[in-house]
Structure formats: structure tokens, C-alpha cells
Design a protein around this motif. Structure first.
Motif, PDB file in Angstrom:
ATOM      1  N   PRO A  26      -7.553   6.213   3.091  1.00 52.36           N
ATOM      2  CA  PRO A  26      -8.018   5.706   1.790  1.00 52.36           C
ATOM      3  C   PRO A  26      -9.245   4.820   1.884  1.00 52.36           C
ATOM      4  O   PRO A  26     -10.131   4.889   1.023  1.00 52.36           O
ATOM      5  N   ASP A  27      -9.335   3.988   2.916  1.00 50.82           N
ATOM      6  CA  ASP A  27     -10.460   3.050   2.978  1.00 50.82           C
ATOM      7  C   ASP A  27     -11.781   3.757   3.275  1.00 50.82           C
ATOM      8  O   ASP A  27     -12.840   3.129   3.230  1.00 50.82           O
ATOM      9  N   GLN A  28     -11.715   5.085   3.577  1.00 54.65           N
ATOM     10  CA  GLN A  28     -12.951   5.842   3.804  1.00 54.65           C
ATOM     11  C   GLN A  28     -13.458   6.498   2.521  1.00 54.65           C
ATOM     12  O   GLN A  28     -14.542   7.088   2.510  1.00 54.65           O
ATOM     13  N   VAL A  29     -12.648   6.425   1.461  1.00 50.17           N
ATOM     14  CA  VAL A  29     -13.006   7.083   0.202  1.00 50.17           C
ATOM     15  C   VAL A  29     -12.965   6.052  -0.917  1.00 50.17           C
ATOM     16  O   VAL A  29     -11.896   5.498  -1.220  1.00 50.17           O
ATOM     17  N   GLU A  30     -14.108   5.775  -1.519  1.00 48.98           N
ATOM     18  CA  GLU A  30     -14.189   4.695  -2.498  1.00 48.98           C
ATOM     19  C   GLU A  30     -13.190   4.870  -3.645  1.00 48.98           C
ATOM     20  O   GLU A  30     -12.589   3.910  -4.118  1.00 48.98           O
TER      21      GLU A  30
ATOM     22  N   CYS B  91      -9.215  -2.829  -1.853  1.00 44.76           N
ATOM     23  CA  CYS B  91      -8.231  -3.402  -0.933  1.00 44.76           C
ATOM     24  C   CYS B  91      -8.005  -2.442   0.238  1.00 44.76           C
ATOM     25  O   CYS B  91      -8.037  -1.220   0.074  1.00 44.76           O
ATOM     26  N   GLY B  92      -7.779  -3.001   1.425  1.00 48.67           N
ATOM     27  CA  GLY B  92      -7.612  -2.179   2.616  1.00 48.67           C
ATOM     28  C   GLY B  92      -6.236  -1.566   2.776  1.00 48.67           C
ATOM     29  O   GLY B  92      -5.953  -0.942   3.803  1.00 48.67           O
ATOM     30  N   ASP B  93      -5.364  -1.751   1.815  1.00 48.53           N
ATOM     31  CA  ASP B  93      -4.029  -1.146   1.866  1.00 48.53           C
ATOM     32  C   ASP B  93      -3.665  -0.715   0.451  1.00 48.53           C
ATOM     33  O   ASP B  93      -3.424  -1.563  -0.415  1.00 48.53           O
ATOM     34  N   THR B  94      -3.640   0.601   0.219  1.00 55.43           N
ATOM     35  CA  THR B  94      -3.379   1.097  -1.137  1.00 55.43           C
ATOM     36  C   THR B  94      -1.945   0.815  -1.587  1.00 55.43           C
ATOM     37  O   THR B  94      -1.610   1.056  -2.742  1.00 55.43           O
ATOM     38  N   SER B  95      -1.112   0.337  -0.683  1.00 55.74           N
ATOM     39  CA  SER B  95       0.274   0.017  -1.051  1.00 55.74           C
ATOM     40  C   SER B  95       0.507  -1.483  -1.167  1.00 55.74           C
ATOM     41  O   SER B  95       1.653  -1.916  -1.316  1.00 55.74           O
ATOM     42  N   LEU B  96      -0.552  -2.277  -1.122  1.00 55.42           N
ATOM     43  CA  LEU B  96      -0.359  -3.727  -1.150  1.00 55.42           C
ATOM     44  C   LEU B  96       0.403  -4.160  -2.409  1.00 55.42           C
ATOM     45  O   LEU B  96       1.282  -5.023  -2.352  1.00 55.42           O
ATOM     46  N   GLY B  97       0.057  -3.562  -3.542  1.00 54.76           N
ATOM     47  CA  GLY B  97       0.714  -3.944  -4.798  1.00 54.76           C
ATOM     48  C   GLY B  97       2.219  -3.720  -4.753  1.00 54.76           C
ATOM     49  O   GLY B  97       3.013  -4.609  -5.104  1.00 54.76           O
ATOM     50  N   THR B  98       2.631  -2.541  -4.302  1.00 60.60           N
ATOM     51  CA  THR B  98       4.076  -2.269  -4.269  1.00 60.60           C
ATOM     52  C   THR B  98       4.753  -3.061  -3.148  1.00 60.60           C
ATOM     53  O   THR B  98       5.936  -3.377  -3.247  1.00 60.60           O
ATOM     54  N   LYS B  99       3.999  -3.388  -2.096  1.00 63.55           N
ATOM     55  CA  LYS B  99       4.589  -4.215  -1.033  1.00 63.55           C
ATOM     56  C   LYS B  99       4.875  -5.639  -1.551  1.00 63.55           C
ATOM     57  O   LYS B  99       5.856  -6.266  -1.152  1.00 63.55           O
ATOM     58  N   LEU B 100       4.015  -6.136  -2.425  1.00 66.55           N
ATOM     59  CA  LEU B 100       4.282  -7.437  -3.044  1.00 66.55           C
ATOM     60  C   LEU B 100       5.586  -7.377  -3.839  1.00 66.55           C
ATOM     61  O   LEU B 100       6.420  -8.281  -3.788  1.00 66.55           O
ATOM     62  N   LEU B 101       5.754  -6.262  -4.560  1.00 62.38           N
ATOM     63  CA  LEU B 101       6.969  -6.100  -5.359  1.00 62.38           C
ATOM     64  C   LEU B 101       8.196  -5.966  -4.456  1.00 62.38           C
ATOM     65  O   LEU B 101       9.257  -6.539  -4.746  1.00 62.38           O
TER      66      LEU B 101
END
Lengths: 75, 347
Positions: A26-30, B91-101
């Protein structure tokens, strides 16, 4: 399977110029943010008739992880 | 590379960073940025800081926050309302939001988690997580003593239908008692059978939320039948341009007694010289509202029953909610839907 998943990713991300591989992250694709991630998972659930757990969704770090989870759930 | 995050419950020491995050990633004019007192009141309670946050371990910058309101901090499994859930776009983790939950679920073991006032984008996340997502219904009653209206907009048919009702029924077995202290509130609550579909709110929480609110004056009324408390109704009078509206903000008690709160709202609309009274809710039957002659805001194209008063906007507003409970009862005052937006309107 990979082809279908790649199509869904490109469709959700609204990009047809991406060369997605199993290692793509994911971090490679805006466009691949947390919202897009959920949309991708929902689209995969609808396409393959599966349901991701919260833990599975949080363990996805690259395209390969998605393929692995979908293949496992498809048996 | 994807980033690593320190995900944890915040402490008072994180408060300034959370406010800065809101300023940078939500809105620089958010009331929590402009009025630290409002932020403290909402989230810094009894030495607890009600935010989960994710800090990038390399930069130590906050990249995601999840605020919440705990309806009973003493309970083993309290009802929790989420308020302010935000992760930065890159954000560098697309799951950060659900991890907070997930962190919140792990730490607080809530009996149910809800959110009042969600937008369409976040609704998709809640649906993915298995929450029920819906829209609050909006009902109102017009004071037909007024010839013209400045706050709301109503067709003549609507005004007439309310005129026919007022004073048509009086119940000698029902009385109302205004409650103003924690002790009297706790005493009234002792005889009230809480509806099991309503989020459970402790006497301490209700005192903090309504009796001791630092900016709003709430009218907290015990609904008494045969000399025994059967429910608590909470109202707020909202002034605009020399006129007022009266809003039913919350209700505690069994659903079969909710109609008493609506009857009191009608009575107070006249006594307090308000243009109208309104109520947002889900989980209350249409029949209950109709039997008290309340009108569905959507039933008439002409009708406007505003929801934004700081500043005032003469328009209808839909409020969407999410809940882990399928049959939850939620009112306007749940979560952070009835909090100041600009203090200058409360001077």
C-alpha cells in the motif's frame, strides 16, 4: 485468481497503469489508503463470497498477503 | 517501507499532541483546537484520557487517533461511543484505524460500541466491521401559538395538526420533577427499570454529562407516575434570533414509558414559549411518536427542522449512526452529537 484480484485492486484504486506484483505494498501506491483497503476487501468479499476477519484484514501488508488469505478461504 | 506504530491508550501527556493532530489533519478551526476547555471536558475525565493513538515509532508523530466516551467507567463491560476517529491519508499502515479499535475492544471489553454522527465514508468501514449502520429518525411538534416561525419552517397543515392536539389530554397520574443534583438523580434512577436496548449510563456519567455540563444548560426531568420515577428525560432549549426551540436530547427508562417524555416535551414547548420541539432517535417505534402526535420530518417537503445552531443553519440534517447492537436505541445526545461547536453562541 491473481488476475482477478489484480483487476479488483486496479478498479478500486482507479488506476490502470499500475504494475501490481505479489510484493506490491500500500505505501507504494498513493491511492491505497485505509479507506481504499476496506473497499478492496469489501469488493473481494462480494466477488468471492468470503468474509474477512478483522485479524485477517489487519495482517495484509502486500498483494501476496491478499492472495494468500483469499486462496485459503476459498479452500 | 511500511511503518511500525506504537498503538496504545493515550495519557494526559499526549493531549497536546492529539489537539495538534486534530488541528493539522481535521480542522484548524475545530472547537477542540480553539477551546482547550471543551476538549478537556470531553476527553480528560477523572485522570483518564479517552483517546487511543498510533505513533509512528520512527518519527514519534501521531498518525491516527480514536476518541471515545465511556458511559460507565466503573462497569466491567461498559457501553462505549466512539467520537473522532481519524488516520492520516498517507499513513504507513492501512490497518492503523482498525488496530486502534481493536486496542479499545481489548482494553475496555465493551458490552457494545456505537458511534453517533458518522459520514458516508466511515460508514463503509463500520459495515465491513459488522456494525449496524443506520439513520436516526427525526420527529417534531410545532407550537401553534406562533403565527410565523423564524427557526423552523412548517406548512400550515403541519401547524394545524399540532393545534388540534394541544390540551386534548391530561393525565392526572403523571407528574414531572426537575432534577438538579447527583443525589436526587441517583434517587430517581433507583426505581427506573432501564430499557435493555438503551446504552447503560451511570448516575455519575449522567451527572457529568448533563447536570454539570460547563457550557450547556440541560433540563433534566424525572417522569413520575403514581408517585414513582419511571423515566428520565433530558431537554435543551436552543435560542436563535430571539426565538427558541426545545430539543429532546436523551431518555433513560423503559421504552413503554418514552411517550411520557414526548408528552412533557409538548407541554414544555408551550410553557417555555418555544417554536417547536424535536427529537432524533433510532429504536423508537413510529407508532410511539404518532400516538403523541409528533410528525416525521420527512413526511412533508416544506418542513425544515434545523440541527445546526452554532452557527445557525436553516436546513435539515440527517444523522447516521453505527452500533454493534442490532436493536440499539440512540438519541441526539448520545456520543458527541450535542456538544458546543462555537462558544460564542453560548455566551
Amino acid at each position: 485468481m491473481l488476475e482477478k484480484i489484480r483487476d479488483i485492486l486496479l478498479d478500486v484504486l482507479d488506476r490502470d497503469d499500475l504494475d501490481l506484483t505479489l510484493e506490491s505494498r500500500p505505501d507504494q501506491v498513493e491511492e491505497w489508503d485505509s479507506m481504499a483497503q476496506i473497499q478492496i476487501l469489501v469488493a473481494l468479499e462480494n466477488e468471492f463470497g468470503i468474509k474477512f476477519t478483522l485479524e485477517e484484514s489487519q495482517g495484509i501488508a502486500c498483494v501476496g498477503d491478499i492472495v494468500e488469505v483469499v486462496e485459503r478461504k476459498m479452500g | 517501507m511500511a511503518s511500525d506504530y506504537e498503538i496504545r491508550r493515550g495519557t494526559d501527556a499526549d493531549a497536546k499532541d492529539v489537539v495538534r493532530f486534530i488541528e493539522q489533519h481535521w480542522s484548524a478551526s475545530h472547537i477542540f483546537v480553539e477551546e482547550p476547555g471543551v476538549f478537556s471536558y470531553q476527553y480528560c475525565i477523572d485522570n483518564a484520557f479517552n483517546f487511543y493513538l498510533g505513533r509512528n515509532v520512527e518519527t514519534m508523530e501521531i498518525e491516527g487517533i480514536l476518541g471515545f466516551i465511556n458511559y460507565d467507567p466503573e462497569a466491567e463491560s461498559p457501553d462505549i461511543f466512539l467520537a473522532l476517529w481519524k488516520v492520516i491519508r498517507n499513513c504507513g499502515d492501512t490497518s492503523l484505524g482498525t488496530k486502534l479499535l481493536s486496542c479499545l475492544f481489548r482494553d475496555l471489553s465493551p458490552s457494545a460500541v456505537h458511534c453517533n454522527g458518522i459520514n458516508a465514508n466511515v460508514a463503509r468501514i463500520y459495515e465491513f466491521l459488522g456494525f449496524k449502520v443506520g439513520k436516526l429518525e427525526h420527529y417534531f411538534y410545532v407550537n401553534s401559538d406562533f403565527q410565523e416561525f423564524k427557526i423552523g419552517r412548517f406548512s400550515q397543515d403541519v401547524v394545524n395538526s399540532c393545534r388540534l392536539d394541544w390540551g386534548s389530554e391530561t393525565r392526572s397520574d403523571v407528574k414531572y420533577l426537575q432534577v438538579s443534583t447527583r443525589e436526587s438523580l441517583a434517587a430517581e434512577l433507583r426505581t427506573i427499570t432501564a430499557g435493555d436496548r438503551l446504552p447503560t449510563k451511570s448516575a455519575d456519567f449522567l451527572t457529568y454529562r448533563y447536570l454539570n455540563h460547563p457550557y450547556y444548560s440541560y433540563l433534566v426531568c424525572s417522569l413520575r407516575q403514581h408517585d414513582e420515577a419511571v423515566g428520565i428525560a433530558i431537554f435543551r432549549k436552543v435560542p436563535v434570533a430571539g426565538r427558541c426551540a426545545l430539543r429532546l436530547i436523551d431518555y433513560i427508562g423503559p421504552l413503554e414509558k418514552f411517550s411520557l417524555a414526548l408528552e412533557l416535551l409538548k407541554e414544555l414547548v408551550h410553557k417555555l414559549d418555544c417554536e417547536y420541539g424535536d427529537s432524533y432517535s433510532t429504536g423508537i417505534s413510529e407508532e410511539t411518536y404518532h400516538s403523541c402526535k409528533f410528525i416525521d420530518r420527512l413526511s412533508d417537503d416544506v418542513v425544515i427542522v434545523p440541527n445546526y445552531f452554532e452557527p445557525f443553519e436553516k436546513k435539515n440534517v440527517d444523522i447516521f449512526y453505527a452500533s454493534t447492537r442490532q436493536d440499539v436505541v440512540i438519541f441526539k445526545g448520545d456520543g458527541d452529537q450535542d456538544r458546543p461547536n462555537k462558544l460564542e453562541y453560548n455566551a
